[in-house]
Design a protein around this motif. Sequence first.
Motif, short mmCIF file in Angstrom:
data_model
loop_
_atom_site.label_atom_id
_atom_site.label_comp_id
_atom_site.label_asym_id
_atom_site.label_seq_id
_atom_site.Cartn_x
_atom_site.Cartn_y
_atom_site.Cartn_z
N ASN A 114 10.17 6.14 4.75
CA ASN A 114 10.60 6.78 5.80
C ASN A 114 11.90 7.43 6.90
O ASN A 114 12.70 7.88 7.69
CB ASN A 114 9.55 8.30 6.43
N PHE A 115 11.64 5.95 7.55
CA PHE A 115 13.06 5.05 7.80
C PHE A 115 14.75 4.37 7.52
O PHE A 115 14.95 4.45 7.39
CB PHE A 115 12.24 4.31 8.75
N LEU B 97 0.73 -1.72 -0.06
CA LEU B 97 0.02 -0.07 -0.45
C LEU B 97 0.80 1.28 -0.05
O LEU B 97 1.72 1.50 0.53
CB LEU B 97 -0.70 0.08 1.23
N PRO B 98 0.27 2.23 -0.72
CA PRO B 98 1.51 3.32 -0.84
C PRO B 98 1.88 4.18 0.33
O PRO B 98 2.84 4.24 0.94
CB PRO B 98 1.16 4.63 -1.54
N ALA B 99 0.96 4.35 0.84
CA ALA B 99 0.90 5.34 2.30
C ALA B 99 2.18 4.55 3.54
O ALA B 99 2.64 4.48 4.59
CB ALA B 99 -0.44 5.06 3.29
N ILE B 100 1.58 3.32 3.64
CA ILE B 100 2.51 2.43 3.84
C ILE B 100 3.99 2.28 3.69
O ILE B 100 5.21 2.18 4.69
CB ILE B 100 1.50 0.51 4.01
N ALA B 101 4.07 2.20 2.93
CA ALA B 101 5.61 1.90 2.21
C ALA B 101 6.47 3.64 1.99
O ALA B 101 7.33 3.27 2.70
CB ALA B 101 4.95 2.01 0.66
#
Length: 314
Positions: free
Chosen positions: A289-290, A280-284
């Motif tokens: 971001n880490f 899922l793009p938001a989860i990716a």
Amino acid sequence: MPPLRLLRFSQLDLAAWDACVAGARQAVPYAHSWWLQATAGRWDALVQQEPDGRYRSVWPLPAKWRPGGRQVYQPPFTQQLGLISGADDAPAIGPALPPLAQRYARFYAQLNEANGLPAAAGQFTVEARQTYHLDLSPAYDTLRAGYCADYRRRLLRHEAAAAPLIVTELPDPEPLLTLFQQTKGPAAGLRPRHYARLRRLLAGLQRRQLLEARAVRAPETGALLAGALFVRYRSRLIYLFAAASDEGKKAAAPLLLLDEAIRRHAGTPGLVLDFEGGMLPAIARFFANFGAAPVPYAALSFTSESPWYLKWMR
């Protein structure tokens, strides 16, 4: 080289099975017999066996009967399976596929990343999937410098707060399961049988001292804001399960949980944090971001057009 043979669960030597998985080049905890027994119960398998009885390679195929015939499926809480081998000359995936199409009415299996993305064979469709990995070998300060700017700012604000939230150990995962049921559960489509499988799996992980459970609680009330379950297995730290309340999300508790895990394990040579997701793009974006990078793996599937009774007769 010994051939791959299709075996039913009753034909498997589970001691030889677990020895093969434990010594495999691929670190795939999901393939251990105790993991599969918790999440699937029974499974068929392709097995390459040495003359002395040792298993050289295994490919677990969780299967069940449905009105259309016998089906291979991917169990819950089991990201990757596929061919697992301790041998340098492991058999190729492709030649093993046509016989499987003759045995099952439906087939869906997620391979491990070491299997690569095989070319489609016969009735099989190959879908490219991805997870995210972060190499934990560098020191924590180096890893934190790879976070996105927003995450670094949030962590600085949190550390400067008069009463910052604290990540603590979660001795009993049950409150986290309850929080998940109250938040993500309905949308995730998990039913009571899925939670029963997860509880069996967590009990097995705890017995083997492979589970790391962490929580963030509200300072004033002690209410659970967020929690996360990690599996520490060989060269992998797997982000298995997590949940957060609306209040926890506003307080950036999921960010704190992952940052604390990274801090604890930073500087461990060869250790990789597998975020176990990213389709899922938001989860990716959250994982990227880490400083994590996408890692591809494949899913194989087909649906047979043959009548179910012909499959049963084979």
